[in-house]
Scaffold this motif. Sequence first.
Motif, mmCIF file in Angstrom:
data_model
loop_
_atom_site.group_PDB
_atom_site.id
_atom_site.type_symbol
_atom_site.label_atom_id
_atom_site.label_comp_id
_atom_site.label_asym_id
_atom_site.label_seq_id
_atom_site.Cartn_x
_atom_site.Cartn_y
_atom_site.Cartn_z
ATOM 1 N N PHE A 183 26.873 -82.015 27.859
ATOM 2 C CA PHE A 183 28.333 -81.934 27.812
ATOM 3 C C PHE A 183 28.817 -81.331 26.489
ATOM 4 N N ASP A 184 27.849 -80.840 25.705
ATOM 5 C CA ASP A 184 28.171 -80.236 24.424
ATOM 6 C C ASP A 184 28.989 -81.193 23.542
ATOM 7 N N ALA A 185 28.649 -82.478 23.589
ATOM 8 C CA ALA A 185 29.383 -83.490 22.819
ATOM 9 C C ALA A 185 28.591 -83.869 21.568
ATOM 10 N N ARG A 186 29.261 -83.870 20.421
ATOM 11 C CA ARG A 186 28.641 -84.375 19.184
ATOM 12 C C ARG A 186 29.009 -85.844 19.045
ATOM 13 N N ALA A 187 28.116 -86.617 18.403
ATOM 14 C CA ALA A 187 28.347 -88.056 18.281
ATOM 15 C C ALA A 187 27.951 -88.541 16.894
ATOM 16 N N THR A 188 28.388 -89.749 16.572
ATOM 17 C CA THR A 188 27.928 -90.420 15.355
ATOM 18 C C THR A 188 26.940 -91.501 15.759
ATOM 19 N N PHE A 189 25.754 -91.463 15.154
ATOM 20 C CA PHE A 189 24.714 -92.452 15.442
ATOM 21 C C PHE A 189 24.630 -93.420 14.257
ATOM 22 N N PHE A 190 25.060 -94.662 14.472
ATOM 23 C CA PHE A 190 24.939 -95.707 13.449
ATOM 24 C C PHE A 190 23.527 -96.293 13.589
ATOM 25 N N SER A 238 20.287 -81.955 15.578
ATOM 26 C CA SER A 238 21.039 -81.565 16.779
ATOM 27 C C SER A 238 22.545 -81.502 16.518
ATOM 28 N N GLY A 239 22.946 -81.685 15.269
ATOM 29 C CA GLY A 239 24.370 -81.527 14.940
ATOM 30 C C GLY A 239 25.171 -82.812 14.986
ATOM 31 N N HIS A 240 24.495 -83.946 15.192
ATOM 32 C CA HIS A 240 25.197 -85.229 15.216
ATOM 33 C C HIS A 240 25.303 -85.789 13.795
ATOM 34 N N GLU A 241 26.178 -86.779 13.642
ATOM 35 C CA GLU A 241 26.337 -87.439 12.343
ATOM 36 C C GLU A 241 25.447 -88.679 12.290
ATOM 37 N N ILE A 242 24.772 -88.873 11.164
ATOM 38 C CA ILE A 242 23.994 -90.096 10.948
ATOM 39 C C ILE A 242 24.818 -91.036 10.066
ATOM 40 N N ALA A 243 25.004 -92.268 10.549
ATOM 41 C CA ALA A 243 25.709 -93.288 9.775
ATOM 42 C C ALA A 243 24.855 -94.561 9.777
ATOM 43 N N CYS A 244 25.336 -95.591 9.119
ATOM 44 C CA CYS A 244 24.482 -96.750 8.796
ATOM 45 C C CYS A 244 24.890 -97.989 9.607
ATOM 46 N N HIS A 245 23.884 -98.659 10.193
ATOM 47 C CA HIS A 245 24.125 -99.891 10.967
ATOM 48 C C HIS A 245 23.445 -101.068 10.269
ATOM 49 N N GLY A 246 23.335 -101.005 8.912
ATOM 50 C CA GLY A 246 22.652 -102.064 8.170
ATOM 51 C C GLY A 246 21.145 -101.956 8.326
ATOM 52 N N TYR A 247 20.420 -102.926 7.769
ATOM 53 C CA TYR A 247 18.965 -102.842 7.862
ATOM 54 C C TYR A 247 18.378 -103.777 8.929
ATOM 55 N N ALA A 305 42.974 -84.776 17.765
ATOM 56 C CA ALA A 305 41.612 -84.861 17.221
ATOM 57 C C ALA A 305 40.683 -85.393 18.320
ATOM 58 N N PRO A 306 39.394 -84.991 18.294
ATOM 59 C CA PRO A 306 38.490 -85.457 19.351
ATOM 60 C C PRO A 306 38.311 -86.973 19.312
ATOM 61 N N ASN A 307 38.046 -87.550 20.483
ATOM 62 C CA ASN A 307 37.674 -88.962 20.539
ATOM 63 C C ASN A 307 36.312 -89.122 19.876
ATOM 64 N N ALA A 308 36.086 -90.250 19.222
ATOM 65 C CA ALA A 308 34.814 -90.441 18.527
ATOM 66 C C ALA A 308 33.800 -91.082 19.476
ATOM 67 N N LEU A 309 32.656 -90.416 19.612
ATOM 68 C CA LEU A 309 31.555 -90.912 20.443
ATOM 69 C C LEU A 309 30.531 -91.528 19.499
ATOM 70 N N THR A 310 30.189 -92.802 19.688
ATOM 71 C CA THR A 310 29.272 -93.448 18.745
ATOM 72 C C THR A 310 28.165 -94.205 19.471
ATOM 73 N N VAL A 311 26.990 -94.255 18.813
ATOM 74 C CA VAL A 311 25.834 -94.969 19.340
ATOM 75 C C VAL A 311 25.304 -95.878 18.241
ATOM 76 N N ASP A 312 25.082 -97.138 18.555
ATOM 77 C CA ASP A 312 24.435 -98.034 17.601
ATOM 78 C C ASP A 312 22.943 -98.015 17.922
ATOM 79 N N VAL A 313 22.162 -97.359 17.059
ATOM 80 C CA VAL A 313 20.755 -97.111 17.368
ATOM 81 C C VAL A 313 19.910 -98.332 17.015
ATOM 82 N N GLU A 314 19.597 -99.100 18.037
ATOM 83 C CA GLU A 314 18.789 -100.319 17.893
ATOM 84 C C GLU A 314 18.067 -100.552 19.201
#
Length: 283
Positions: free
Chosen positions: A50-57, A76-85, A3-12
């Motif tokens: 790099f044609d990489a999809r990521a999850t953005f918390f 852009s095809g990335h996943e949106i996830a939650c980093h609290g408020y 399975a692909p490695n998970a690429l994640t960004v904490d958007v803050e």
Amino acid sequence: MLAPNALTVDVEDYFHVAALAPSIHRDSWGSRESRVVDNTRKLMDIFGRFDARATFFVLGWVAERHPRLIRDIAASGHEIACHGYSHSLVYEQTPEVFREETLRSKNLLEDITGSAVIGYRAASYSIVRETLWALDILADLGFTYDSSIFPVRHDRYGIPDAARIPHRLLTPNKKDLVEWPLSTANVFGYRLPVAGGGYFRLLPYWLTRWGLASINRKEQRPFIFYLHPWEIDPGQPRVPAGWLSRFRHYTNLEKCEGRLQRLLGEFRFGTVKDSLVQLGLLS
Ligand SMILES: [Zn+2]
């Protein structure tokens, strides 16, 4: 195939960071120069090359002010996830406040994107042994996975003997949840944090690369990697803080983007959700 490695960004923004919190009063956030939109777009450009999809918390506070950014990430095809408020640490909140602010952020993100948000990551990995009750609340609110547990020893976070690999768990009230702990390499039984962030900037690149490759090759498992938009921004305003916090926050900011590009060229990445589905942990 693995399975692909998970690429994640904490958007803050740089002023949300827990290490700098003693020097930056919450009331001043709205009046500070915001750099999160440009930095996040820069990350999206790099990932795109790099044609990489990521999850953005995404932090709710950011989503509320920059809904277009969130819509563009999702488009852009990335996943949106939650980093609290509010980026408050879970162990500094009551369960009632945690529930209220997590739901506020989840609703906000779902209203902006029109899709369900199933993933959560706590500010500064603050789900620790004393705050495992938070997992119950996450399951109650409809999250199906969490990525907040750092299985190492650290002054602000960590459950040193927690499982290292993505797994299904039962919350204290016996609800199902999938947990993907931040990745560590196994070095003679010692857990070397190679998951990204400050470790990615402070450790030599070859060591990170070796640790991540050992998870893929020796353990035959994907790893999860994280970065913050401010980590590729050497031009961010400097904030007065203690030496340790300054060291953690500012070291090698100018090297980070180049290292990220090397990493994206050397490993295969995708979203957390896609990887967990391929691992058979999510349907
Ligand atoms: Zn954060």
